[in-house]
Write a protein that holds these residues in place. Structure first.
Motif, PDB file in Angstrom:
ATOM      1  N   ASP A 126      24.051  -4.932 -19.723  1.00  0.00           N
ATOM      2  CA  ASP A 126      24.254  -6.187 -20.647  1.00  0.00           C
ATOM      3  C   ASP A 126      25.692  -6.379 -20.468  1.00  0.00           C
ATOM      4  O   ASP A 126      26.765  -5.661 -21.080  1.00  0.00           O
ATOM      5  CB  ASP A 126      23.749  -6.367 -21.750  1.00  0.00           C
ATOM      6  N   ARG A 173      16.264  -9.460 -24.801  1.00  0.00           N
ATOM      7  CA  ARG A 173      17.626  -9.035 -24.743  1.00  0.00           C
ATOM      8  C   ARG A 173      18.144  -7.610 -25.185  1.00  0.00           C
ATOM      9  O   ARG A 173      17.237  -7.238 -26.103  1.00  0.00           O
ATOM     10  CB  ARG A 173      18.558  -9.845 -25.330  1.00  0.00           C
ATOM     11  N   ASP A 174      18.734  -7.016 -24.644  1.00  0.00           N
ATOM     12  CA  ASP A 174      19.463  -5.551 -25.030  1.00  0.00           C
ATOM     13  C   ASP A 174      20.020  -6.001 -26.365  1.00  0.00           C
ATOM     14  O   ASP A 174      20.415  -6.626 -26.873  1.00  0.00           O
ATOM     15  CB  ASP A 174      20.323  -5.086 -24.134  1.00  0.00           C
ATOM     16  N   ILE A 223      22.179   1.719 -27.348  1.00  0.00           N
ATOM     17  CA  ILE A 223      21.570   0.625 -26.724  1.00  0.00           C
ATOM     18  C   ILE A 223      20.227   0.492 -26.767  1.00  0.00           C
ATOM     19  O   ILE A 223      19.540   1.675 -26.434  1.00  0.00           O
ATOM     20  CB  ILE A 223      22.092   0.397 -25.146  1.00  0.00           C
ATOM     21  N   ASP A 279      14.984  -2.893 -19.989  1.00  0.00           N
ATOM     22  CA  ASP A 279      15.046  -2.857 -18.437  1.00  0.00           C
ATOM     23  C   ASP A 279      13.906  -1.995 -17.719  1.00  0.00           C
ATOM     24  O   ASP A 279      13.820  -0.901 -18.398  1.00  0.00           O
ATOM     25  CB  ASP A 279      16.462  -2.403 -18.328  1.00  0.00           C
ATOM     26  N   THR A 315      16.984  -1.025 -24.883  1.00  0.00           N
ATOM     27  CA  THR A 315      16.718  -2.039 -23.735  1.00  0.00           C
ATOM     28  C   THR A 315      15.530  -1.890 -23.257  1.00  0.00           C
ATOM     29  O   THR A 315      14.388  -1.156 -23.208  1.00  0.00           O
ATOM     30  CB  THR A 315      17.544  -1.651 -22.432  1.00  0.00           C
TER      31      THR A 315
END
Length: 686
Positions: free
Chosen positions: A635, A344-345, A478, A482, A480
């Motif tokens: 998120d 998860r972030d 953040i 992604d 991440t």
């Protein structure tokens, strides 16, 4: 300041940039009189105000001076003022600020005496104290003072930037000349005299005023005047990129050294001695409007360390309660931060959250065999940087480490040049920015290889990779995994390496190409909603707003019925509340314990909301002349947290000031419960 002065800096919906900057510094000064701040913290705000004003003259007044010489007819694109007219107004405004600072200092001095800290003038000393002060001067001060007599046989001297001098009108054998006494930076600012529990402190300036003339043996001292000059620090950092034989770091070293020789933009004196004043102004070729008088001090840095003159049990209640940034349990106890980010972030809100998880993640990446490369942009580092150490460690462990370090970070050039050398010695690849754009982005790209699979971890933030300022500045971060953001990050560093700005990224908005257009498109989306009868909403937080294109776009949205809330700590060149132009725009500024530094751009409400965090303010220098990044908050839980942060700040009625249609900042009305947003976040972690 007078209404005439204020009105000259306002034109329709626009406020002059320099004037708005000075209004911000005024709000800092007001914190020195805000009784919701502990006494010693109020003393620090006075010091911060003075340091800000020093930088304003070195940078902004220096820039206006350069412009007045290079293009005297050029006008500010918002208020249509020439550089010369802006300088006139700046000097009028600053003169008022000097007077306000003097009042603030004497109030603080009076209050400090109630707690046993007495800062004494020479004329306040008893005969016994004066004799002790004389001994201190002769023993500890005089040996570190440099003297010169200016006459036909002695050349005129070069006054150093931000250094104090005492000038004397001297006479010997019927000849008149000028004596110059240069202060040494190694001297203490305050000297304690007498015993007992009370701290009786005599400033260095007072010792020199009282006894300095004794240093000129054989001369009769008439008039005297303390002075300090401020020199232009706004030098050109553009270079010829085709010159591949010269090292940019060497070019920058020479440019930094040149600051000591640049023209003078301010003279400060402690008394109006007309003869000495005229002598210095003529020597400096400076107009009298750039001469300011403060009879006590030119810098107030000593106000930062008054707590050392009090025992801890007496100083602690006079300071902010100590705190330490939190580390979430799931991060503190995580066996692997890499695996945590894969799941998860991760969101960090400095200083309420600690930077430790990011530092620990970099340490894990430096050791993890899956990590093949680490790339990072650096603008300002702490003087003792754990992050720099870990980058060296990663390189020594065989990782490909690329550091884009900005040598043109104003006043941090020397520190960055030092770290560039250390990182290069450790085997890191060093890139000094991109063409003539400053790289101000805050991004780390980690590439991992697991078998045939390439994976990414990307950190995106609003503030520097600086462990010291992360405890004092509010910034959002953040981390991440992604994939599309990871691919964008990898492409970003490739483009930096080949000096390519013409690239469109999947998720990131990157200045100078797509940041402004991307944000403008989101404003247009809200305009269309409002025109269709829906509810258009914009909520942004930044340090400064000066970009005319963005100001005009906000005004267009306001006219369409979009409700716009702007949290702008510093410069704001948009005037809200103007009927039929900006009446749907609200602007507040929060100045408090921590420096508000995060940038957030949020459009829409609820499920329709799009939020970006960014390294960029909406200033032309950021949107058009720097390499900046705005990253989408993917998120939903993190987006909701950021929304909550901004809403609590909008509700602040303790530290918030609202910008009114007349160009003044006024305290936000308190209708019910008092809310200090920064105190709220300290007590209620998100």
């Amino acid at each position: 300041m007078t209404e005439k002065t204020r009105s000259r800096f306002i034109n329709d919906i626009y406020v002059n940039r320099e004037y708005s900057w000075l209004l911000f510094d005024k709000r800092v000064l007001e914190q020195s009189q805000d009784l919701s701040n502990p006494l010693l913290e109020r003393c620090k705000f006075l010091s911060i105000f003075s340091s800000n004003l020093d930088e304003f003259f070195m940078v902004r007044v220096g820039s206006l001076y350069n412009e007045s010489l290079s293009d005297a007819q050029a006008r500010d694109n918002k208020t249509q003022l020439t550089a010369a007219k802006q300088l006139e107004g700046v000097c009028e405004t600053v003169r008022d600020l000097y007077a306000e600072r003097a009042v603030c200092y004497f109030r603080l001095k009076k209050e400090l005496s109630k707690y046993g800290v007495r800062i004494l003038r020479a004329d306040e000393l008893t005969p016994r104290q004066k004799e002790e002060a004389r001994t201190v001067f002769m023993t500890h001060v005089l040996p570190l003072l440099s003297l010169m007599v200016l006459d036909a046989k002695h050349p005129l001297m070069q006054f150093e930037n931000m250094k104090n001098y005492m000038l004397y009108d001297l006479e010997r054998d019927g000849r008149r000349m000028v004596g110059v006494m240069a202060f040494n930076a190694a001297l203490d600012r305050l000297y304690r005299i007498g015993g007992g529990e009370k701290a009786r402190l005599v400033p260095l300036e007072e010792l020199v005023r009282a006894f300095g003339h004794n240093a000129f043996t054989g001369y009769t001292a008439g008039g005297r005047m303390m002075m300090r000059v401020t020199r232009n620090a706004d030098f050109d950092t553009n270079i010829d990129d085709s010159d591949v034989e010269r090292d940019f770091s060497e070019i920058m070293k020479k440019k930094v050294e040149s600051r000591a020789r640049l023209n003078v933009v301010r003279l400060e004196i402690d008394r109006e001695d007309e003869k000495l004043k005229e002598f210095v102004l003529k020597l400096l070729k400076l107009h009298p409007r750039f001469c300011f008088c403060d009879e006590r001090f030119f810098d107030y840095k000593f106000m930062f360390s008054l707590d050392k003159y009090l025992p801890p049990e007496r100083s602690l209640p006079l300071k902010y309660p100590p705190f330490k940034g939190a580390v979430a349990k799931e991060l503190c106890g995580a066996p692997s931060l890499i695996e945590t980010v894969f799941r998860r972030d991760v969101f960090l809100s400095y200083p309420y959250d600690s930077m430790t998880p990011l530092v620990d993640l970099l340490e894990e990446c430096a050791l993890d065999k899956r990590v093949t490369s680490i790339k990072i942009t650096i603008y300002r580092l702490a003087h003792h940087s754990r992050i720099a150490e870990l980058l060296c460690k990663a390189s020594e462990n065989g990782k490909q480490v690329t550091v884009v370090i900005e040598l043109c970070a104003r006043f941090d050039e020397e520190n960055n040049m030092y770290f560039a050398g250390k990182l290069q010695e450790a085997g890191c690849t060093i890139i000094y920015g991109m063409e003539n754009y400053k790289v101000h982005s805050k991004i780390v790209s980690v590439v991992l290889k697991e078998g045939e699979q390439i994976r990414y971890i990307t950190h995106l933030g609003t503030g520097n990779y600086n462990e010291s300022t992360s405890k004092q500045y509010t910034d959002l971060n953040i981390i991440t995994a992604d994939e599309k953001i990871g691919e964008d990050a990898a492409a970003f560093f490739r483009n930096i390496a080949i000096c390519n700005t013409e690239f469109t990224y999947n998720r990131l908005l990157v200045a100078p190409e797509t940041l402004k257009s991307g944000l403008t498109a989101l404003i247009d989306r809200e305009i269309e909603k409002a025109k269709a009868g829906g509810e258009g909403a914009i909520l942004c937080k930044m340090n400064s707003l000066t970009d005319k294109t963005m100001i005009d776009k906000f005004a267009e949205a306001s006219c369409a019925g979009v409700k716009i809330d702007l949290i702008i700590r510093g410069i704001c060149c948009l005037l809200p509340g103007i009927p039929q132009k900006t009446d749907n725009i609200r602007v507040i500024s929060i100045v408090g314990r921590f420096l508000e530094h995060s940038r957030v751009y949020s459009f829409g409400k609820g499920e329709d909301r799009t939020t970006y965090i960014s390294s960029a303010d909406l200033m032309t220098r950021n949107t058009d002349k720097r390499v900046e990044i705005a990253a989408p908050v993917l998120d939903r839980q993190i987006a909701d947290k950021i929304e909550k942060i901004l809403r609590i700040m909008l509700a602040d009625n303790v530290k918030a000031k609202k910008l009114c249609p007349d160009g003044r900042y006024r305290k936000v009305e308190t209708l019910g419960e008092t809310i200090d947003a920064q105190s709220y976040f300290l007590k209620n972690p998100l």
